[in-house]
Design an enzyme around this catalytic site. Sequence first.
Site, mmCIF file in Angstrom:
data_model
loop_
_atom_site.group_PDB
_atom_site.id
_atom_site.type_symbol
_atom_site.label_atom_id
_atom_site.label_comp_id
_atom_site.label_asym_id
_atom_site.label_seq_id
_atom_site.Cartn_x
_atom_site.Cartn_y
_atom_site.Cartn_z
ATOM 1 N N LYS A 78 0.846 -1.197 0.000
ATOM 2 C CA LYS A 78 0.000 0.000 0.000
ATOM 3 C C LYS A 78 0.877 1.240 0.000
ATOM 4 O O LYS A 78 1.889 1.302 0.725
ATOM 5 C CB LYS A 78 -0.909 -0.034 1.227
ATOM 6 C CG LYS A 78 -1.952 1.084 1.290
ATOM 7 C CD LYS A 78 -2.859 0.861 2.499
ATOM 8 C CE LYS A 78 -3.920 1.942 2.639
ATOM 9 N NZ LYS A 78 -4.828 1.682 3.774
ATOM 10 N N SER A 152 -9.532 1.547 2.886
ATOM 11 C CA SER A 152 -8.682 2.370 2.058
ATOM 12 C C SER A 152 -7.612 1.569 1.326
ATOM 13 O O SER A 152 -6.982 2.068 0.396
ATOM 14 C CB SER A 152 -7.998 3.433 2.930
ATOM 15 O OG SER A 152 -7.130 2.845 3.892
ATOM 16 N N SER A 176 -9.874 -0.719 7.090
ATOM 17 C CA SER A 176 -9.312 -0.676 5.743
ATOM 18 C C SER A 176 -8.681 -1.975 5.289
ATOM 19 O O SER A 176 -8.433 -2.160 4.097
ATOM 20 C CB SER A 176 -8.269 0.444 5.658
ATOM 21 O OG SER A 176 -8.860 1.702 5.901
#
Length: 596
Positions: A78, A152, A176
């Site tokens: 990420k 996210s 997330s």
Amino acid sequence: MRVPDDLSLASLRAAYQAGDCRPRDLLAHLRQRALAANPEFHLYITLLDEAQLEPYLAALDERDPASLPLFGIPFAIKDNIDLAGVPTTAACPAYAYTPQASATAVQRLIDLGAVPTGKTNLDQFATGLNGLRSPYGECRNSVLPEYPSGGSSSGSSLAVALNLASFSLGTDTAGSGRVPAALNGLVGVKPTRGIVSTSGVVPCCRSLDCISLFSRSSGDVAQVLALLAQFDRQQPYSRRNPAWNAAALAAAPASFRFGVPRAHDLLWFGCDEGPALFDCARATLEGIGGVAVEIDLRPFMEAASLLYAAPGAAERYAAFGELIARQPDAVLPVIRDVVTPGAHATAVDRILAAERLQELKRICDQSLDALDLVLTPTIPRAYTREQIRAEPVLRNSELGTYTNFMNLLDYAAVAVPAGSLRNGLPWGITLFGRAYTDQYLLSIARAMQLQLPSSDTLRPGDRMRLVVCGAHLQGLALNHQLLTRGARLIEATRSAARYRLYALPGGPPARPAMARSASGHAIEVEVWELPSSEVGSFLAGIAAPLGLGKIELADGRFETGFICEESGVVGAADITEFGGWRAYRASTQVGNPLPT
């Protein structure tokens, strides 16, 4: 060399050890597939090029695959987690910087042999649960384009769901690492706070942030977590992982007690399919030895409400509020609206919120006193991208209904696939428990995965997966029977090491039979997918003693495939030593009668 489609840890280890594939071949293949997928899914912000991959691949060239536990295993990162020499953006170009060192967790994976593929898209500053809040593009769902990936950690979930990485790193402050898992049919682990170092992670709420993990398999993610959970002396929020939580468990407990929210406490926001799917998950837990106990979910929900109130938003504002104040247009409006109230929270507000949270934690912990874990939905309902755009704050908040309280209350959580909605969209549940129960939860998640229908088997257009091991393999004599029915190859893999392979007498065509055995081996197989409407005609053409049943694959999944009646292998030649039908046939002259 043949590049494997199965990216599970066991499959890649076997391929590397046998010399069937090299990390260079695999990473080159995955990079080309990612280049093709990225324009549609926007999952990578930075996809590593050949020059950037070279140092990681060169480090493996002279190593024995058995010498590193993650040798050649591809993983995605990420883009709020540092990878040395590659920009970290947090999905905000104005914030971007290029770190000289990798995050502690990333460097540990690289040291263990894993190879990073790139930096993945996210809801800006990890603020959001939908995957639509990024200037680098919206991340659509891996199955249905009208739905989001979830956020996210949107790109990280897609890297695994689209089979571009064996596992991926996300972050999880409010859900997330779990919401995207539910929407893409993955396992998502939110570890106990602090057992995986967050050094090198762009803070969202520094005291709550966790590095999360995505994988297709509970077993795989348990192995990776065991390797990652190391105390970091340089990180102030790091915590020591106790010995009982330090290794993947071989099996789930034979019996356990699990909490289930009272029916009237569950919120579905108009979803009429969630209750039945949740009941199925409850029944599955009971079927593997669980005893359900109803609990009051209201104090957990009240704790969740503290996360985005002004005192909770204050910690987000502390992380990147300076950029909002200095350069407001650099931050997406919806992110500014969520975070800015935190600038106005007073010290008194923070103290009162902390006191109330402590009171709620005592109540919630008491609910867990006589329980081993709790079962909840992961999300109450799925919203389309259009529905989220219409009411971005409300819909995002609703997605976090069952996830927002976990880090506030210091619990461990695992999101598990649990079937699909009627339209084919994956759906999932969450198992959570006290801090340091991560591996315990994963053992139960794995037992559930072996029982629950996988979302991968329930796709739009009503398609069914089928495992083949003989003449139906790609390029062999009967493969046309699949192709003419509109089938497509999903992956080439191996069975679990619990089967023996026999050559049946008779023919043509020559036919093999797989039989489960206590002294079995892993057998080469392929997983195909064909329209369910074609299954009947295909089954009608299968001659005795063969039929369709459940085949266990190397990663622990059970898929429908060819099985043989026990009496059918009496007198048949045992050809297990060849490891598969293709290798056996290559060793004989086509047309020769089979040995008996």
